[in-house]
Design an enzyme around this catalytic site. Structure first.
Site, PDB file in Angstrom:
ATOM      1  N   GLU A  12      -2.368   1.308  -9.308  1.00 34.27           N
ATOM      2  CA  GLU A  12      -3.771   1.576  -8.994  1.00 34.27           C
ATOM      3  C   GLU A  12      -4.045   3.048  -8.755  1.00 34.27           C
ATOM      4  OE1 GLU A  12      -4.798   0.916  -4.445  1.00 34.27           O
ATOM      5  OE2 GLU A  12      -3.656  -0.801  -5.200  1.00 34.27           O
ATOM      6  N   HIS A  32      -6.518  -3.399 -10.614  1.00 35.03           N
ATOM      7  CA  HIS A  32      -7.037  -3.140  -9.276  1.00 35.03           C
ATOM      8  C   HIS A  32      -8.560  -3.161  -9.365  1.00 35.03           C
ATOM      9  CE1 HIS A  32      -8.080  -0.156  -5.987  1.00 35.03           C
ATOM     10  NE2 HIS A  32      -7.311  -1.009  -5.337  1.00 35.03           N
ATOM     11  N   HIS A  78       0.806  -1.223   0.000  1.00 30.41           N
ATOM     12  CA  HIS A  78       0.000   0.000   0.000  1.00 30.41           C
ATOM     13  C   HIS A  78       0.841   1.276   0.000  1.00 30.41           C
ATOM     14  CE1 HIS A  78      -3.640  -2.426   1.479  1.00 30.41           C
ATOM     15  NE2 HIS A  78      -4.030  -1.822   0.361  1.00 30.41           N
TER      16      HIS A  78
END
Length: 385
Positions: A242, A292, A192
């Site tokens: 993403e 994504h 992330h």
């Protein structure tokens, strides 16, 4: 055929709002689009209201290239996440209309079938206590559901660095998950964009014995030189993309060769054709595409149209068998995972239908999702943490 109206419906959960768009035409055909917003749903709805008046009404739904061009550049300001997400919803709805009008699935219009199934991987499954025992049990549930691949972020609320104790905890979680799913299942490792390059490299080496299928977004997405620094020092494939919302912005990533797998979100990068174009460019750089997909069943169906017609399509993310599984009720004929794969459908358009009555059971919420807050993985309202 001309577009006469655009309706919007928001399906809410505590951590995400899903915006569904229904595009109407003067010939009675309608098309569906969808995106997921985190904290910007009202901004998206406001943009779609203005774009409907300025660009969409009266447009030919078959002329998607012209419509996207006008929506992207016709307001002069640089298009970001909100504009590109609005474009995506309308664009995929137009593809749905085209397929229905011609009686063929969208994948047929994108060049035809290259595969009869697309592999799925599960996400949103570890909404449980952050212990090896709980994660192992949850992972076994994913395998029992028929999946052969899953993704996990085991790093808690880590940001930039991770302490020795936190590193040991993360390793213990991954070890438990790998033992639970066995040696053959794919295990995607998600970061992330949490870490600086040195921390990302150190953690990747700690995780290497558990054979991650890829290392996703190891550093924040804004600095591609930092990503290249990580890619040079790790042996596992690197995945990212993403949070890139314009196909043109992938150019530097391709030139750097800092990623092996790109992860555009159809709902944020302008829709189906934009993603298919991006996949073709990725193929010239020997990169795979694994979109994504944190949306619902319409966004999943749209992503699969690209998957069934794209030679370098690797795998598709899927949340809705585990996180907010009840929201699948708002879409009829939703794609289902069978033995780890989505199977091809010959249904016209996107092959799904929106149920507005079912959607009304899930009103828009003040959804909030902070990946750097303790307990984020439970995807609960902050007041309940």
């Amino acid at each position: 055929m001309r577009i006469t109206r655009v309706d919007t419906h928001v399906v809410g959960t505590p951590w995400r709002n899903l915006t569904y768009v229904v595009v109407h035409t003067d010939e009675g055909l309608t098309g569906l689009g969808e995106t997921r917003m985190l904290g910007h749903t009202d901004a998206l709805l406001g943009y779609l209201k203005e774009a409907q008046a300025n660009h969409i009404l009266g447009s030919d739904p078959f002329a998607t290239e012209d419509l996207v061009r006008r929506m992207k550049y016709g307001d002069y300001g640089r298009a970001g996440e909100i504009v590109m997400s609005g474009i995506a919803c309308v664009e995929m709805a137009c593809w749905d209309i085209k397929g229905k009008a011609l009686g063929v699935p969208v994948w047929q219009l994108l060049g035809g079938q290259v595969t009869d199934k697309v592999k799925a991987y599960a996400n949103g499954w570890y909404t449980t206590e952050r212990t090896p025992e709980a994660y192992a049990e949850a992972a076994r549930g994913v395998m029992a559901h028929g999946y052969q691949a899953l993704k996990i972020d085991p790093f808690g609320a880590g940001q930039f660095e991770l302490s020795h104790r936190e590193t040991l905890d993360a390793v213990a979680l991954i070890e438990a998950v790998r033992d639970a799913i066995g040696p053959d299942a794919e295990l995607m490792l998600e970061m992330h964009g949490r870490f600086n390059p040195s921390t990302a490299v150190r953690l990747a080496r700690e995780m290497a014995p558990f054979r991650p299928a890829w290392l996703e977004e190891p550093v924040p997405p804004e600095n591609l030189k930092a990503l290249a620094k990580v890619a040079e020092k790790v042996e596992m494939p690197v995945a990212t993309g993403e949070r890139i919302h314009d196909r043109i912005e992938f150019r530097e990533l391709f030139e750097s060769q800092a990623a092996d797998i790109i992860q555009p979100d159809l709902g944020h990068i302008g829709g189906i054709a934009e993603t298919r174009k991006l996949a073709a460019t990725a193929e010239t750089h020997y990169m795979l595409i694994a979109p994504h997909n944190v949306g619902g069943s319409v966004l999943t169906a749209a992503s699969l149209q690209v998957g069934f017609s794209t030679p370098n399509f690797k795998v598709l993310e899927h949340f809705n068998d585990f996180a907010d599984a009840e929201i699948k009720a708002v879409v009829k004929n939703a794609p289902q995972v069978v033995d780890g794969y989505f199977e091809i459908s010959d249904a016209p358009g996107l092959g799904v239908e929106f149920d507005a009555d079912a959607a009304a059971e899930f009103p828009q919420q003040q959804a909030h999702f902070d990946l750097f807050a303790d307990g984020w993985e439970k995807r609960e309202p902050e007041a309940r943490r």
